[in-house]
Design an enzyme around this catalytic site. Structure first.
Site, PDB file in Angstrom:
ATOM      1  N   GLY A 168     -19.930  -9.560   5.632  1.00 26.44           N
ATOM      2  CA  GLY A 168     -20.747 -10.645   6.025  1.00 26.44           C
ATOM      3  C   GLY A 168     -20.121 -11.807   5.116  1.00 26.44           C
ATOM      4  N   GLU A 219     -13.984  -3.612  -4.703  1.00 26.44           N
ATOM      5  CA  GLU A 219     -13.654  -4.404  -3.567  1.00 26.44           C
ATOM      6  C   GLU A 219     -12.712  -5.752  -3.933  1.00 26.44           C
ATOM      7  OE1 GLU A 219     -16.622  -5.594  -1.036  1.00 26.44           O
ATOM      8  OE2 GLU A 219     -15.768  -7.413  -0.130  1.00 26.44           O
ATOM      9  N   ASP A 257     -10.668  -6.964   1.139  1.00 24.85           N
ATOM     10  CA  ASP A 257     -11.363  -7.970   1.800  1.00 24.85           C
ATOM     11  C   ASP A 257     -10.526  -8.891   2.245  1.00 24.85           C
ATOM     12  OD1 ASP A 257     -12.976  -9.969   2.999  1.00 24.85           O
ATOM     13  OD2 ASP A 257     -14.580  -9.679   1.271  1.00 24.85           O
ATOM     14  N   SER A 301     -25.488  -7.189  -0.527  1.00 27.39           N
ATOM     15  CA  SER A 301     -24.412  -7.792  -1.572  1.00 27.39           C
ATOM     16  C   SER A 301     -25.292  -8.473  -2.374  1.00 27.39           C
ATOM     17  CB  SER A 301     -23.312  -8.362  -0.801  1.00 27.39           C
ATOM     18  OG  SER A 301     -22.687  -9.138  -1.437  1.00 27.39           O
ATOM     19  N   LYS A 318     -23.909  -3.295  -3.422  1.00 32.65           N
ATOM     20  CA  LYS A 318     -22.735  -4.256  -3.677  1.00 32.65           C
ATOM     21  C   LYS A 318     -23.013  -5.073  -4.938  1.00 32.65           C
ATOM     22  CE  LYS A 318     -19.740  -7.283  -1.464  1.00 32.65           C
ATOM     23  NZ  LYS A 318     -19.107  -7.523  -0.351  1.00 32.65           N
ATOM     24  N   LYS A 341     -21.590  -8.265  -7.047  1.00 35.60           N
ATOM     25  CA  LYS A 341     -20.557  -9.414  -7.265  1.00 35.60           C
ATOM     26  C   LYS A 341     -20.321  -9.071  -8.976  1.00 35.60           C
ATOM     27  CE  LYS A 341     -19.904 -11.113  -3.335  1.00 35.60           C
ATOM     28  NZ  LYS A 341     -18.788 -11.105  -2.722  1.00 35.60           N
ATOM     29  N   LYS A 366     -14.016  -8.140   8.574  1.00 40.53           N
ATOM     30  CA  LYS A 366     -14.902  -9.415   8.621  1.00 40.53           C
ATOM     31  C   LYS A 366     -14.145 -10.134  10.025  1.00 40.53           C
ATOM     32  CE  LYS A 366     -16.428 -10.461   4.004  1.00 40.53           C
ATOM     33  NZ  LYS A 366     -15.841 -11.663   2.991  1.00 40.53           N
ATOM     34  N   ASP A 390     -17.764  -6.124  -6.199  1.00 43.79           N
ATOM     35  CA  ASP A 390     -16.568  -7.151  -5.243  1.00 43.79           C
ATOM     36  C   ASP A 390     -16.352  -7.991  -6.464  1.00 43.79           C
ATOM     37  OD1 ASP A 390     -15.411  -8.506  -3.801  1.00 43.79           O
ATOM     38  OD2 ASP A 390     -16.982  -8.962  -2.269  1.00 43.79           O
TER      39      ASP A 390
HETATM   40  O1  OSB Z   1     -16.613 -11.227  -0.398  1.00 41.06           O
HETATM   41  O2  OSB Z   1     -17.881 -10.202   0.772  1.00 41.06           O
HETATM   42  C1  OSB Z   1     -17.463 -11.094   0.383  1.00 41.06           C
HETATM   43  C2  OSB Z   1     -19.995 -13.757   1.002  1.00 41.06           C
HETATM   44  C3  OSB Z   1     -19.338 -14.834   1.289  1.00 41.06           C
HETATM   45  C4  OSB Z   1     -17.874 -14.831   1.127  1.00 41.06           C
HETATM   46  C5  OSB Z   1     -17.625 -13.678   0.635  1.00 41.06           C
HETATM   47  C6  OSB Z   1     -18.070 -12.585   0.555  1.00 41.06           C
HETATM   48  C7  OSB Z   1     -19.804 -12.566   0.540  1.00 41.06           C
HETATM   49  C8  OSB Z   1     -20.690 -11.519   0.487  1.00 41.06           C
HETATM   50  C9  OSB Z   1     -21.923 -11.863   1.154  1.00 41.06           C
HETATM   51  O3  OSB Z   1     -20.268 -10.489  -0.342  1.00 41.06           O
HETATM   52  C10 OSB Z   1     -22.158 -10.893   2.150  1.00 41.06           C
HETATM   53  C11 OSB Z   1     -23.054 -10.977   3.004  1.00 41.06           C
HETATM   54  O4  OSB Z   1     -24.502 -10.607   2.509  1.00 41.06           O
HETATM   55  O5  OSB Z   1     -23.105 -11.939   3.996  1.00 41.06           O
HETATM   56 MG    MG Z   2     -15.971  -9.495  -0.603  1.00 43.89          MG
END
Ligand code: OSB
Ligand code: MG
Length: 361
Positions: free
Chosen positions: A284, A207, A232, A130, A155, A157, A256, A182
């Site tokens: 994560g 996402e 999510d 991510s 992924k 952001k 999660k 995402d």
């Molecule tokens: O939306 O998946 C998410 C991190 C913190 C809060 C939300 C998200 C995320 C990540 C990072 O996308 C995932 C990771 O590498 O732990």
């Molecule tokens: Mg997410």
């Protein structure tokens, strides 16, 4: 029997930016249950600020200390604990921290790795990465590095207004990489035109584009886009996962454990995705090595079929609070083989990283 909660603060190697903000360190709660010779561990995935979810470290500490701790003095199995906690509305991250502590406790008591306690395993987790929002050149560098390291999916952001620039520049430079985006809830149905422009990039999924508690609008959006929708934030429990498939709001779920009350519910959600012809993967929350070990064990389960956001520890931290960080080979990570989550705590660094701690009983 002793329950200790520590608030730890670990600096990130690089700031992580999403549509809801930038974080340059992880502050989270680590739970330790000492009983006989065994030490069970878990991590609450809440963070300092309630942006991803309404829970934060203070609400989670309050829930665990004042409502949940007295339900685990006899160390019940996770299922019994969830029954006891069912009268408490929401607060899934706090509940999950306790539920996962019990999974670790009981697998250590049986001397089996957590992965075995969870059921049929692939023996490894498939790993994606991510990547936070950054300047174009930085994103391109990070994607190139991720591909070199062997990650099975990248992924990105995205944020409202910057989605096209981010996705198109990566897609142009890397035409074949499995790519997802995402949004962390930054769009509404009014942004349909913006989102439709992403269809041509062949994302494996988009996402959580819409509201954090929405299913209905996501179902409408799914009918308009060729890109599959992954949820999510909206999937806050087992019933919400079932409803998402019933409504056609998603075909992919980011699981999660912290968001849905733990590992038992995670397995149920993975089953729902499979039964509906959908897909699931393990997300994560920028966890330390403690929370990461739970995610990796879950991501190796046979019901989980897409690469997760379970990068090795050194993506996030120069030094972690565990002595046996994960390493990635060919885009896969093998769960620890020692009993429970199998992490060896780095006591010295944990002590150094602890801001405050509470002995609950
Ligand atoms: O939306 O998946 C998410 C991190 C913190 C809060 C939300 C998200 C995320 C990540 C990072 O996308 C995932 C990771 O590498 O732990
Ligand atoms: Mg997410």
């Amino acid at each position: 029997m002793k329950l200790l909660i520590s608030l730890v603060r670990l600096p990130f190697l690089a700031p992580f930016t999403t549509s809801f903000g930038t974080e340059d360190h992880r502050t989270g709660l680590i739970l330790q249950l000492k009983s006989g010779g065994d030490l069970a561990l878990s991590e609450c995935v809440a963070s300092a600020d309630p942006h991803y979810s309404y829970e934060d470290n203070d609400t989670a500490l309050h829930l665990i200390r004042d409502h949940l701790a007295n339900m685990v003095k006899d160390v019940p199995k996770p299922e019994l604990f969830l029954e006891r906690a069912a009268g408490i509305r929401g607060h899934n991250m706090a509940k999950a921290a306790v539920e996962m502590l019990l999974w670790d406790y009981h697998s250590k008591a049986k001397k089996i790795p957590l992965g075995r306690a969870l059921g049929p395993s692939k023996g490894h987790a498939d790993v994606g990465v991510s990547l936070g929002i950054a300047k174009r050149v930085v994103i391109l560098e990070r994607v190139s590095d991720a591909i070199e390291r062997g990650y099975k999916r990248v992924k990105l952001k995205i944020d409202r207004g910057r989605e096209y620039e981010i996705v198109s520049s990566v897609r142009d430079a890397f035409p074949d990489v499995p790519l997802s985006a995402d949004a962390n809830c930054c769009y509404t149905l009014k942004d349909l035109a913006l989102l439709k422009r992403l269809d041509k990039f062949g994302l494996v999924y988009l996402e959580q584009p819409l509201g954090h508690d929405d299913l209905v609008d996501h179902a409408k959006l799914a009918g308009e886009l060729s890109t599959p929708i992954c949820l999510d934030e909206s999937i806050t429990g087992v019933d919400r996962a079932r409803q998402a498939f019933e409504l056609g709001a998603a075909s992919v779920i980011n699981i999660k454990p912290g968001r849905i009350g733990g590992l038992l519910n995670s397995l149920k959600v993975a089953k729902i995705a499979r039964r509906n012809g959908g897909h699931s993967w393990v997300g994560g929350m920028l966890e330390t090595g403690v929370g990461r070990a739970f995610n990796v064990a879950l991501a190796a389960h046979r019901l989980v079929d897409y690469p997760g956001d379970t990068s090795p520890n050194d993506k996030y931290f120069a030094r972690d609070i565990v002595k046996n960080p994960f390493t990635m080979t060919d885009g896969t990570i093998r769960p620890n083989k020692a009993p429970g989550i199998g992490v060896e705590l780095d006591d010295e660094f944990l002590a150094k990283s602890t801001v405050k701690s509470w002995q609950i009983f």
